[in-house]
Every structure is written in structure tokens, then in C-alpha cells.
Design a protein around this motif. Sequence first.
Motif: not given
Length: 273
Positions: A31-41
Amino acid sequence: MSVSEMFAALQGALGQDQDIREEIRKVVQALEQTAREILTLLQGVHQGPGFQHTSRLSRGVQRGLPGGCWEEEGAAGRFQATQVFTSWAAELALRSPFPKKCQKAREHFGTVRTQMESLKTKFPADQYYRFHEHWRFVLQRLVFLAAFVVYLESETLVTREAVAEILGIEADRERGFHLDIEDYLSGILTLASELARLAVNSVTAGDYSRPLRISAFINELDSGFRLLNLKNDSLRKRYDGLKYDVKKIEEVVYDLSIRGLNKEATVGGGGEK
């Protein structure tokens, strides 16, 4: 039962608890990795091109084009109406300066929902708060990201129920894995800080109207939080930071005012002179 047997049984219980926590940690890491991807986007919203797109849309609306009709500046410098949107949703998506980023972010939330479904299976349904600290921070981050996407799309505050739906969890604690009220409020406070940053970057990009709208939104948000009797120490400290976000945005609006750019934003649309 002997003392040795008693402690062997205790060790078995501890081992089961540790196994549960380890399984939870694995899902939380995903979940943290997905959250980082969304934040980067979504960090791309602080870049200039999107604000320029907003300025063109604002001009089209202010020049009296019907509904969702907008204009594009051609090579000869003329404005041409290019498309009419009859549905409110289509118009709203067009008015957003970053529709593609918001759309991609929502696609990532599909992954979040799948991961949330996996997380629900890792612990007994009646022991939510026993393991809550494992996913509390990532859940607050996901609330912020969902709220940010909704704000970019419609410039409105997302409800707790809507966030829960985006994340694929419940809003009502009686129905199982749910979005705790304090987690929701913490995520919204993070949104305020991000919007303060967006206000500054909007001016840098030449979009002078957005900070005015952000200011109105944050002031309304601050008024809402003032109605709450916050006794949670962590949440209270986060709320104390909201006044700095309000002050930061007010300084941006004040700078626009003394330079006459706030009037320009109102009359000229999106900062175009």
C-alpha cells in the motif's frame, strides 16, 4: 498444567500474533508503494503546463461560450471554439488542468482497493483497533491523495463516505474495516498543506485566480475544524499547523492584491493579461 506448559501456550499465542502482524506488514508495504506512486504522479500538478491549460479554459468560459465550450489559441492568434460538452461530468473534467493525472491516479486507486481487500483477510474482523497502528499512517496518506484528486477535479472537499468508497473500505465502523474519523481528518489536514504549496506554485506559473479559490476553500475548511473539539493530541498538533497554511495562503493573496493581480485574475481569467 505445569508452568512450562503454561508458557508454551503463551508462546504459541505470541507466535500467532507475530505471524498476523507480519502478514499485515507485507500488505501495508505494498500500500505504501502504491501511495508513493500516486503521490509522484500528482506532484506534476505543481508544474507550469497544467496552469497554462487552465488559463485557456478560463478565457473560454469568460468570453461567454455556452456550457462546456472552450477556446484554443491558434497559430494566427485567433480563438476558436473547439468543443461543446453537454454533460456536467465532461465539463468538470475539462476544467480540471490535470484530467489525465487525475484519471491515472484513480486507476492506481483500483490497485489500492485490491490491496485493501487483501488486508482485510489478514486479521480477525473484530480486532481492527488492535492492529490499527500498522496501517494508520498509510491510510491517512491515502485519504490525502484521494482528497487531493477530488479537489483537483472539482475544487470541493471530499466526504469521508466518498473516500471510503474510493479506497474500497467502509465508512461505518460497525460494518468492519472502516475509515476512522481521525484518520480522515488527518488526511484532510495534509491536503491543506499541499494546497498552500499549490497556491504558491500557481502564482509562479502565472495562474493568479487559483490562489484566490484556494484561499476561500482553506478558510472554509479552517472554519469547519474550529467547530470540532479535538482531544486527540496527534490530531490537535496537526490542526495547529493549519493556521500556518492559512497564513501562507493569505500572504500569497495579499501579494496578488497589492500588485493588482487579483483584479486581473477576476477580469482577465486565470492570470492572462
